[in-house]
Design an enzyme around this catalytic site. Structure first.
Site, PDB file in Angstrom:
ATOM      1  N   ASP A  18       0.835  -1.206   0.000  1.00  0.00           N
ATOM      2  CA  ASP A  18       0.000   0.000   0.000  1.00  0.00           C
ATOM      3  C   ASP A  18       0.865   1.249   0.000  1.00  0.00           C
ATOM      4  O   ASP A  18       0.562   2.229  -0.673  1.00  0.00           O
ATOM      5  CB  ASP A  18      -0.921   0.022   1.232  1.00  0.00           C
ATOM      6  N   GLU A  46     -20.351  -2.507   6.123  1.00  0.00           N
ATOM      7  CA  GLU A  46     -20.044  -3.947   6.195  1.00  0.00           C
ATOM      8  C   GLU A  46     -18.597  -4.112   6.634  1.00  0.00           C
ATOM      9  O   GLU A  46     -17.794  -3.225   6.414  1.00  0.00           O
ATOM     10  CB  GLU A  46     -20.126  -4.588   4.790  1.00  0.00           C
ATOM     11  N   LYS A  81     -14.838  -5.418   6.126  1.00  0.00           N
ATOM     12  CA  LYS A  81     -14.050  -5.683   4.925  1.00  0.00           C
ATOM     13  C   LYS A  81     -13.340  -7.014   5.116  1.00  0.00           C
ATOM     14  O   LYS A  81     -12.398  -7.126   5.902  1.00  0.00           O
ATOM     15  CB  LYS A  81     -13.028  -4.571   4.686  1.00  0.00           C
ATOM     16  N   ASP A 100     -11.086 -10.312   4.492  1.00  0.00           N
ATOM     17  CA  ASP A 100      -9.773 -10.495   3.909  1.00  0.00           C
ATOM     18  C   ASP A 100      -9.718 -11.852   3.221  1.00  0.00           C
ATOM     19  O   ASP A 100      -9.333 -12.852   3.803  1.00  0.00           O
ATOM     20  CB  ASP A 100      -8.720 -10.411   5.021  1.00  0.00           C
ATOM     21  N   ARG A 137     -11.340 -11.802  -9.923  1.00  0.00           N
ATOM     22  CA  ARG A 137     -11.319 -10.440 -10.437  1.00  0.00           C
ATOM     23  C   ARG A 137     -10.295 -10.268 -11.556  1.00  0.00           C
ATOM     24  O   ARG A 137     -10.504  -9.518 -12.497  1.00  0.00           O
ATOM     25  CB  ARG A 137     -11.002  -9.465  -9.303  1.00  0.00           C
ATOM     26  N   GLU A 144     -16.776 -11.978  -1.417  1.00  0.00           N
ATOM     27  CA  GLU A 144     -15.435 -12.335  -0.973  1.00  0.00           C
ATOM     28  C   GLU A 144     -15.444 -13.792  -0.503  1.00  0.00           C
ATOM     29  O   GLU A 144     -16.232 -14.154   0.374  1.00  0.00           O
ATOM     30  CB  GLU A 144     -15.042 -11.413   0.191  1.00  0.00           C
ATOM     31  N   TYR A 191     -21.265  -8.965  -1.445  1.00  0.00           N
ATOM     32  CA  TYR A 191     -21.306  -7.552  -1.061  1.00  0.00           C
ATOM     33  C   TYR A 191     -21.581  -6.590  -2.218  1.00  0.00           C
ATOM     34  O   TYR A 191     -21.533  -5.376  -2.023  1.00  0.00           O
ATOM     35  CB  TYR A 191     -20.025  -7.132  -0.342  1.00  0.00           C
ATOM     36  N   LYS A 198     -20.564   2.351   2.035  1.00  0.00           N
ATOM     37  CA  LYS A 198     -21.053   2.605   0.675  1.00  0.00           C
ATOM     38  C   LYS A 198     -22.271   3.510   0.757  1.00  0.00           C
ATOM     39  O   LYS A 198     -23.163   3.247   1.578  1.00  0.00           O
ATOM     40  CB  LYS A 198     -21.464   1.291   0.005  1.00  0.00           C
ATOM     41  N   LYS A 242      -9.569   1.255   6.921  1.00  0.00           N
ATOM     42  CA  LYS A 242      -8.722   0.117   7.289  1.00  0.00           C
ATOM     43  C   LYS A 242      -8.302   0.165   8.758  1.00  0.00           C
ATOM     44  O   LYS A 242      -8.059   1.233   9.315  1.00  0.00           O
ATOM     45  CB  LYS A 242      -7.456   0.110   6.412  1.00  0.00           C
ATOM     46  N   CYS A 298      22.822 -24.390  28.605  1.00  0.00           N
ATOM     47  CA  CYS A 298      21.757 -23.462  28.987  1.00  0.00           C
ATOM     48  C   CYS A 298      22.311 -22.056  29.211  1.00  0.00           C
ATOM     49  O   CYS A 298      23.271 -21.897  29.965  1.00  0.00           O
ATOM     50  CB  CYS A 298      21.082 -23.976  30.267  1.00  0.00           C
ATOM     51  N   CYS A 308      22.100 -21.288  33.194  1.00  0.00           N
ATOM     52  CA  CYS A 308      22.898 -21.978  34.225  1.00  0.00           C
ATOM     53  C   CYS A 308      24.089 -22.742  33.670  1.00  0.00           C
ATOM     54  O   CYS A 308      24.900 -23.249  34.438  1.00  0.00           O
ATOM     55  CB  CYS A 308      22.014 -22.913  35.039  1.00  0.00           C
ATOM     56  N   CYS A 363      16.788 -27.423  29.119  1.00  0.00           N
ATOM     57  CA  CYS A 363      17.930 -27.369  30.010  1.00  0.00           C
ATOM     58  C   CYS A 363      17.803 -28.551  30.971  1.00  0.00           C
ATOM     59  O   CYS A 363      16.734 -28.827  31.495  1.00  0.00           O
ATOM     60  CB  CYS A 363      17.896 -26.054  30.772  1.00  0.00           C
ATOM     61  N   CYS A 396      19.140 -24.836  37.917  1.00  0.00           N
ATOM     62  CA  CYS A 396      18.945 -23.725  36.975  1.00  0.00           C
ATOM     63  C   CYS A 396      18.026 -22.650  37.554  1.00  0.00           C
ATOM     64  O   CYS A 396      16.903 -22.938  37.977  1.00  0.00           O
ATOM     65  CB  CYS A 396      18.358 -24.250  35.670  1.00  0.00           C
TER      66      CYS A 396
HETATM   67  S1  IVH Z   1     -17.104  -3.543  -2.268  1.00  0.00           S
HETATM   68  C1  IVH Z   1     -17.254  -1.474  -6.180  1.00  0.00           C
HETATM   69  N1  IVH Z   1     -17.353  -4.655   0.093  1.00  0.00           N
HETATM   70  O1  IVH Z   1     -11.915  -5.351  -0.842  1.00  0.00           O
HETATM   71  C2  IVH Z   1     -16.986  -1.967  -4.809  1.00  0.00           C
HETATM   72  N2  IVH Z   1     -15.349  -5.020  -1.108  1.00  0.00           N
HETATM   73  O2  IVH Z   1     -10.069  -3.247  -1.583  1.00  0.00           O
HETATM   74  C3  IVH Z   1     -16.374  -3.301  -4.806  1.00  0.00           C
HETATM   75  N3  IVH Z   1     -13.764  -6.501   0.022  1.00  0.00           N
HETATM   76  O3  IVH Z   1     -11.930  -6.012  -4.266  1.00  0.00           O
HETATM   77  C4  IVH Z   1     -15.900  -3.755  -3.519  1.00  0.00           C
HETATM   78  N4  IVH Z   1     -15.009  -6.898   1.796  1.00  0.00           N
HETATM   79  O4  IVH Z   1     -12.173  -7.975  -2.624  1.00  0.00           O
HETATM   80  C5  IVH Z   1     -16.555  -4.482  -0.967  1.00  0.00           C
HETATM   81  N5  IVH Z   1     -17.744  -5.620   2.159  1.00  0.00           N
HETATM   82  C6  IVH Z   1     -16.961  -5.439   1.101  1.00  0.00           C
HETATM   83  C7  IVH Z   1     -15.692  -6.046   0.995  1.00  0.00           C
HETATM   84  C8  IVH Z   1     -14.910  -5.803  -0.130  1.00  0.00           C
HETATM   85  C9  IVH Z   1     -13.862  -7.155   1.198  1.00  0.00           C
HETATM   86  C10 IVH Z   1     -12.596  -6.564  -0.850  1.00  0.00           C
HETATM   87  C11 IVH Z   1     -12.933  -6.855  -2.271  1.00  0.00           C
HETATM   88  C12 IVH Z   1     -12.441  -5.669  -3.025  1.00  0.00           C
HETATM   89  C13 IVH Z   1     -11.398  -5.137  -2.129  1.00  0.00           C
HETATM   90  C14 IVH Z   1     -11.139  -3.678  -2.343  1.00  0.00           C
END
Ligand code: IVH
Length: 678
Positions: free
Chosen positions: A35, A111, A113, A115, A134, A171, A223, A288, A312, A406, A409, A424, A430
């Site tokens: 990032d 929502e 996010k 991983d 994707r 996801e 999502y 959103k 994040k 050790c 000791c 040990c 010890c």
């Molecule tokens: S929305 C147009 N909602 O995060 C919007 N993405 O960094 C599309 N991800 O590619 C994404 N949880 O793989 C959305 N609740 C969530 C998510 C989510 C995980 C991931 C997803 C996306 C990436 C973007």
């Protein structure tokens, strides 16, 4: 380097990391590091727009799809999200949205996010026709066969009325528990493990054989929508997700709809608090704009929608240098390698130490001193070294070697072939193991030193009044009376108890030494077999002679050998039986009569004709036990003058009570005890 060269270098790095991440499923650096590189490139390009080229990684999403899978072109591109790392960035986002929409307050769908790995699912007339990754956002890999193995993905939608074309996005993730189980299993079979659940999910979906994917514990949350045709859906995000759920496409149970930026911040904090307890990994929350008409007004920038943002959490993985590996010795003597790190801010705190677990882990992960390593700290969990970044390894890194003595000791270090830990062998000697060793030595079934409780042991060790069990017998009233919670009376009692404990049995003495794997039964076998300490010492030179003892196998034999061959332990044992301390037990050549064996006596009140301790020793020499308090297990209470509450209790429990004359009689003629009925 001029700006142009800097930009070019960043692009090369980012492209390489994209390839590692998206194509090979084998990232070289933590996300936070990626990032940062991306962010750096973005700001350089923003300041120098004339240098932006069409092939810059900022102008597209992800890398090339793998050749082995079929390709799918996404009719609606699969976008990414912009990130906010602070509440200021969050406020900026909300302000931009309100200004563009010209409203006071905005409704947001919120929502977690997840991983995992983003996928798209295409339903035609309610049937799943394909699923894809994707990829680069426009073209992805067709992984229908693999996605079909995920039980939570419906192959046919519930209900009868849905749009003829319905594409949804979500996801795919691997729950934490399944991930840990998978890794444990893989490690046990010497197979490749994954560094985190996200890579595990991605790796599992990239299998050419769906049979392999089917064995991986994967799940999905939906999502977003992709292409939708011939059919009506609600006009906002949360209602759509609820509708999809009715058709069998599940969304996060933490989905909510809130108004305004304060509520966004509150949601962020709520989810951050839940994070470590959730059964899956999340790395932030997503906001959103809920209303689709408003989303359309906001529109898109090249890489992401303007109507959404990912807020994040602080990164849980970071990159730092492994400066050294040092050894910590635990209370059981286990040697644990600990990584000393260049300070790094990860998971919300600065970390300078992290566990490396054991030598097997170090070898499996191939971490070396001087390596760049990924450090992970999730929730309240102890920070750990995930692994080295091999691409950054320089030529002067050093492999770690477990010391053979050790560090605390100096005693020798042993490793059992069936165990990952090194230990040990200093045991009694010890410093790291002292408290545990002394507590065990004094315990009731070992030397049975009445009044030497854990708190007293701790103080004795901490004040360095004793180092080994032999030092216990050199304590005097004065040093004991100085301890907390120790009056003169109890100090005197303890000295007496120490003195009493010197009369013991060979088996108890062996058990008291605290040799690993030598419990009471093994100690009795050893005592019966070798009869004398000298014979045992001699036999301990070889595991074979030890294995001649019934019930002693190679592991126990090796433990005994290491312990008794360790010079420090020998020294302590020799001190304990020396003329100064005189721990002794009945001469085994002429086995003593043990008519009281199995009986428990309690002495109370003052005896006229002999010291209480003398009575105790005599009872013990006849095989009886002398306890400090009356319980249902007590066989007899011996009551002298001025007996107090113990006598009352004996009466209450109907335990036979003997007076001093009767005591003298049974000591002289033990068999007369059977005349007294219980
Ligand atoms: S929305 C147009 N909602 O995060 C919007 N993405 O960094 C599309 N991800 O590619 C994404 N949880 O793989 C959305 N609740 C969530 C998510 C989510 C995980 C991931 C997803 C996306 C990436 C973007």
């Amino acid at each position: 380097m001029n700006i142009e060269q800097q930009i070019e270098k960043l692009r090369e790095q980012i492209n390489q990391h994209n390839h590692q991440y998206y194509v090979l499923d084998d990232p070289l650096i933590p996300d936070a590091e990626y990032d940062r590189l991306f962010h750096q490139l973005q700001s350089l390009e923003k300041a120098n727009p004339q240098l932006v080229t069409a092939d810059s990684p900022t102008q597209r999403v992800g890398g090339k799809p793998l050749e082995a899978f079929g390709k799918i072109t996404h009719q609606v591109p699969m976008l990414s999200l912009a990130n906010a790392f602070s509440s200021e960035e969050l406020r900026d986002f909300d302000r931009r949205v309100r200004e563009k929409l010209n409203v006071e307050i905005v409704s947001y769908a919120v929502e977690p996010k997840l991983d995992g790995l983003a996928v798209t699912l295409m339903y035609e007339n309610g049937r799943l026709v394909y699923g894809a990754t994707r990829g680069d956002g426009t073209t992805g890999e067709e992984i229908t066969g693999n996605l079909k193995t995920i039980p939570s993905i419906p192959l046919k939608l519930y209900g009868s009325v849905h749009p003829a074309i319905l594409e949804v996005r979500g996801e795919v993730y691997m729950p934490k528990k399944g991930f840990e189980e998978f890794n444990r299993n893989a490690a046990a079979h010497g197979e490749k493990t994954f560094v985190n659940p996200r890579n595990a999910a991605a790796g599992s979906l990239r299998q050419l054989d769906p049979g392999v994917t089917a064995k991986r514990p994967l799940d999905i949350y939906i999502y977003a929508l992709g292409q939708v045709d011939q059919g009506a859906l609600p006009d906002n995000h949360t209602d759509v997700l609820h509708q999809l759920q009715e058709w069998g496409l599940k969304h996060s149970p933490l989905l909510d709809c809130v108004q305004g930026v304060e509520a966004l911040q509150a949601y962020y904090e709520k989810i951050a608090g839940l994070r470590s307890a959730l059964p899956y990994e999340i790395d932030g929350v997503v906001y959103k704009v809920n209303d689709y008409t408003q989303q359309a007004i906001m529109g898109f920038v090249s890489r992401a929608p303007r109507w959404a943002i990912a807020h994040k959490f602080p990164a849980q993985e970071e990159l730092t240098t492994l400066e050294d590996i040092q050894i910590q010795v635990g209370r059981t003597g286990a040697l644990t390698p600990v990584a000393r790190l260049a300070p790094v801010f990860v998971g919300g705190v600065t970390v300078t130490n992290a566990t490396l677990h054991n030598m097997d882990e170090i070898e499996r992960k191939d971490v070396r001193i001087g390596d760049s390593v990924i450090v992970r700290r999730a929730g309240d969990v102890i920070p750990e070294v995930v692994g080295p970044v091999l691409a950054k390894r320089s030529t002067d890194t050093e492999k770690f070697v477990m010391p053979d003595s050790c560090p605390v000791c100096g005693s020798s270090v042993e490793k059992m072939p069936d165990e990952a830990v090194y230990r040990c062998t200093g045991g009694l000697y010890c410093a790291a193991q002292r408290k545990a060793a002394i507590r065990h030595f004094a315990s009731r079934r070992a030397m049975d030193i009445d009044g030497l409780g854990d708190k007293i042991v701790d103080q004795l060790i901490e004040r360095e009044l004793i180092k080994t069990p032999a030092d216990l017998y050199r304590l005097d009233l004065q040093s004991l009376a100085g301890l907390e919670r120790m009056g003169e009376k109890s100090a005197a009692n303890l000295i007496q108890a120490l003195s009493d404990s010197r009369q013991t049995t060979f088996a108890r003495f062996l058990f008291a030494l605290g040799i690993r794997e030598v419990g009471e039964a093994t100690a009795v076998s050893l005592a019966n077999h070798f009869i004398t300490l000298g014979a045992l010492f001699e036999a301990s030179a070889s595991e074979e002679t030890l294995m001649a003892v019934p019930d002693i196998g190679p592991v126990v034999a090796s433990r005994i050998k290491h312990f008794l061959q360790e010079p420090h332990n020998r020294e302590v044992i020799n001190q304990l039986i020396s003329d100064d301390i005189k721990i002794h037990w009945p001469d085994p050549e002429k086995p003593a009569l043990q008519p009281f064996s199995g009986l428990i006596f309690v002495l109370t009140g003052t005896l006229q004709g002999m010291a209480r301790n003398e009575a105790k020793q005599q009872i013990q020499s006849l095989g009886g036990k002398v306890a400090g308090s009356v319980s249902a297990k007590t066989s007899y209470v011996i009551a002298g003058d001025k007996s107090g509450s113990k006598l009352d209790k004996a009466m209450a429990l109907k335990i036979p009570v003997l007076d001093e004359a009767e005591l003298l009689q049974i000591l002289k003629n033990p068999l007369s005890l059977s005349d007294i009925q219980r």
